[in-house]
Design a protein around this motif. Sequence first.
Motif, PDB file in Angstrom:
ATOM      1  N   GLN A 109       0.824  -1.224   0.000  1.00 49.68           N
ATOM      2  CA  GLN A 109       0.000   0.000   0.000  1.00 49.68           C
ATOM      3  C   GLN A 109       0.857   1.273   0.000  1.00 49.68           C
ATOM      4  OE1 GLN A 109      -1.024  -2.509   2.715  1.00 49.68           O
ATOM      5  NE2 GLN A 109      -1.852  -3.445   0.858  1.00 49.68           N
ATOM      6  N   VAL A 110       1.829   1.289  -0.891  1.00 47.10           N
ATOM      7  CA  VAL A 110       2.687   2.463  -1.039  1.00 47.10           C
ATOM      8  C   VAL A 110       2.351   3.147  -2.359  1.00 47.10           C
ATOM      9  CG1 VAL A 110       5.058   3.297  -1.303  1.00 47.10           C
ATOM     10  CG2 VAL A 110       4.556   1.435   0.306  1.00 47.10           C
ATOM     11  N   THR A 111       1.985   4.411  -2.309  1.00 46.40           N
ATOM     12  CA  THR A 111       1.698   5.150  -3.538  1.00 46.40           C
ATOM     13  C   THR A 111       2.981   5.788  -4.066  1.00 46.40           C
ATOM     14  OG1 THR A 111       1.245   7.228  -2.390  1.00 46.40           O
ATOM     15  CG2 THR A 111      -0.616   5.704  -2.695  1.00 46.40           C
ATOM     16  N   PRO A 112       3.039   6.069  -5.379  1.00 45.96           N
ATOM     17  CA  PRO A 112       4.206   6.787  -5.906  1.00 45.96           C
ATOM     18  C   PRO A 112       4.445   8.105  -5.190  1.00 45.96           C
ATOM     19  CG  PRO A 112       2.895   5.883  -7.702  1.00 45.96           C
ATOM     20  CD  PRO A 112       2.102   5.664  -6.449  1.00 45.96           C
ATOM     21  N   GLU A 167       7.844   9.072  -3.325  1.00 44.04           N
ATOM     22  CA  GLU A 167       8.590  10.262  -3.740  1.00 44.04           C
ATOM     23  C   GLU A 167       8.846  11.183  -2.552  1.00 44.04           C
ATOM     24  OE1 GLU A 167       8.419  13.851  -7.068  1.00 44.04           O
ATOM     25  OE2 GLU A 167       6.606  12.696  -6.619  1.00 44.04           O
ATOM     26  N   ALA A 168       7.834  11.353  -1.728  1.00 47.39           N
ATOM     27  CA  ALA A 168       7.970  12.250  -0.575  1.00 47.39           C
ATOM     28  C   ALA A 168       8.954  11.696   0.456  1.00 47.39           C
ATOM     29  CB  ALA A 168       6.605  12.471   0.074  1.00 47.39           C
ATOM     30  N   ASP A 186      14.507   7.045  -6.217  1.00 49.40           N
ATOM     31  CA  ASP A 186      15.434   7.235  -7.329  1.00 49.40           C
ATOM     32  C   ASP A 186      15.662   5.923  -8.103  1.00 49.40           C
ATOM     33  OD1 ASP A 186      16.889   6.083  -5.253  1.00 49.40           O
ATOM     34  OD2 ASP A 186      18.705   7.251  -5.631  1.00 49.40           O
ATOM     35  N   TYR A 187      15.599   4.801  -7.406  1.00 51.58           N
ATOM     36  CA  TYR A 187      15.701   3.481  -8.049  1.00 51.58           C
ATOM     37  C   TYR A 187      14.516   3.290  -8.998  1.00 51.58           C
ATOM     38  CZ  TYR A 187      16.825  -1.625  -7.948  1.00 51.58           C
ATOM     39  OH  TYR A 187      17.178  -2.895  -8.256  1.00 51.58           O
ATOM     40  N   TYR A 188      13.323   3.586  -8.503  1.00 49.48           N
ATOM     41  CA  TYR A 188      12.107   3.452  -9.311  1.00 49.48           C
ATOM     42  C   TYR A 188      12.172   4.361 -10.543  1.00 49.48           C
ATOM     43  CZ  TYR A 188       7.098   3.656 -10.463  1.00 49.48           C
ATOM     44  OH  TYR A 188       5.885   3.621 -11.104  1.00 49.48           O
TER      45      TYR A 188
END
Length: 231
Positions: free
Chosen positions: A137-140, A144-145, A160-162
């Motif tokens: 349940q992790v949103t982009p 990012e934050a 940064d990997y993503y």
Amino acid sequence: MQIFQIDNIPSVLYGEEADRVILAVHGNQSNKTDVPIRILAETAQAKGYQVLSFDLPEHGERKGRQIPCKVQNCVEELKTVMEYVKGKWKSAGLFACSMGAYFSLLACKDEKLEICLFLSPVVDMERLIENMMTWFQVTPEHLEASGELDTPIGQKLYWDYYCYTREHPIVKWNAPTCILYGSEDDLCEYDRIKRFTERFGCSLEVVEQGEHYFHTKEQLEKYRDWLEKEL
């Protein structure tokens, strides 16, 4: 077996001196002397190859050190090791497992490889990261934050990997490639593997009841038989 370092990267070389070598890249939670690589070394030596392997960041002798196991770091280190290989042997092949295959696809896309063997390869890391984000349940936006997040399975998610995986898709691969894949692989979806093999003309062998991590006696026997056949 020789233990040494390549530009401060812990490495191991198996086998008597030969003109040909297979560079072996391990997977997650593995290391340069793990069972699949030892089996590869046994099989390859009988076929006239040496086998060179090394520890990725945060693995093997490098656990607890500061360099994180991010794609950016792993690709650059793999390029360094490949340059060492090209300076020592007349011809080179590649073996890579799981995430090691993904790093290899990026680092070695322009290399002339005699043969490439992939075991349970991650061929679409962007998809895998997105799946992990869904599982936990992790949103982009959240990733990012935060920059980085721990997961219940001990695998960190990095923004940064993503981003790197999205900016560096696998669009080029010319090496003659054979893939061994387990039908019960719960990390790498079959449709992604199939699409990769069709796009780049790879051979694919599917082991029924095989998992992402080949570890049972039966799975390792299938793996050994596959190596004997393909090398």
